[in-house]
Scaffold this motif. Structure first.
Motif, PDB file in Angstrom:
ATOM      1  N   ASP A  39     -36.805 -17.650 -29.427  1.00  0.00           N
ATOM      2  CA  ASP A  39     -37.208 -17.943 -28.049  1.00  0.00           C
ATOM      3  C   ASP A  39     -38.113 -19.171 -27.977  1.00  0.00           C
ATOM      4  N   ARG A  98     -37.368 -22.581 -25.957  1.00  0.00           N
ATOM      5  CA  ARG A  98     -38.309 -23.137 -24.976  1.00  0.00           C
ATOM      6  C   ARG A  98     -38.741 -24.550 -25.343  1.00  0.00           C
ATOM      7  N   THR A 102     -27.748 -15.984 -30.225  1.00  0.00           N
ATOM      8  CA  THR A 102     -28.298 -16.296 -28.896  1.00  0.00           C
ATOM      9  C   THR A 102     -27.691 -15.431 -27.803  1.00  0.00           C
ATOM     10  N   LEU A 157     -29.975 -14.287 -25.072  1.00  0.00           N
ATOM     11  CA  LEU A 157     -30.629 -15.264 -24.211  1.00  0.00           C
ATOM     12  C   LEU A 157     -29.843 -15.402 -22.921  1.00  0.00           C
TER      13      LEU A 157
END
Length: 163
Positions: free
Chosen positions: A120, A124, A155, A158
């Motif tokens: 994460d 970001r 992922t 996400l």
């Protein structure tokens, strides 16, 4: 008038400048508006000032040199006083495919320095870097997610929520 001409020529020797940048410089040096206007118009007529060419060159150099996206380039040109129709024409040189290719290169360059961080945080950090360069959030997340997947990161968790 001679002083205004000399100031403009000196400023133009270093780097190209927009008409507004030169007008601001003349105003700061207290050159009368009518003299400034006459010199600026003459310089424009003979091609020493060309905001359209300035905008095209700016887009070319800042996109390839710094990887800036259309949105960031348009903002920079606005602060330099370039007319919005000239800005639109200049940033239209970049299509979304070229913009996305540059975003991929930027992520690929920065990817290694984020290894060891959790997924994460990497997402970001990389998407944030693209956002600061003017890339749309959706494109930034898609490009970063693909780069992380190619590297073997999982992922699927996400979502498409912001960063």
């Amino acid at each position: 008038m001679e002083q205004a001409r000399a100031i403009c020529l000196r400023l133009l020797t270093g780097t190209p400048r927009t008409r507004k940048q030169l007008a601001d410089a003349l105003r700061k040096r207290e050159i009368p508006d009518d003299a400034a206007e006459e010199v600026l118009s003459r310089f424009e007529e003979v091609g020493l000032i060309n905001d359209s060419a300035f905008a095209d060159a700016w887009v070319e150099s800042r996109h390839h040199g710094r990887g800036l996206a259309r949105r960031a380039l348009a903002q920079e040109l606005r602060t330099k006083g370039v007319d919005s129709t000239l800005i639109d024409a200049a940033v239209a040189q970049l299509d979304s495919e070229q913009e996305e290719a540059t975003a991929r290169e930027l992520v690929a360059r920065k990817l290694r320095s984020t290894r060891g961080l959790d997924r994460d945080k990497r997402l970001r950090r990389l998407a944030g870097m693209l956002a600061r360069k003017g890339y749309p959030e959706g494109m930034a997340l898609r490009v970063v997610r693909q780069a992380l997947e190619e590297e073997g990161e999982n992922t699927e968790f996400l979502g498409d929520e912001g960063f």
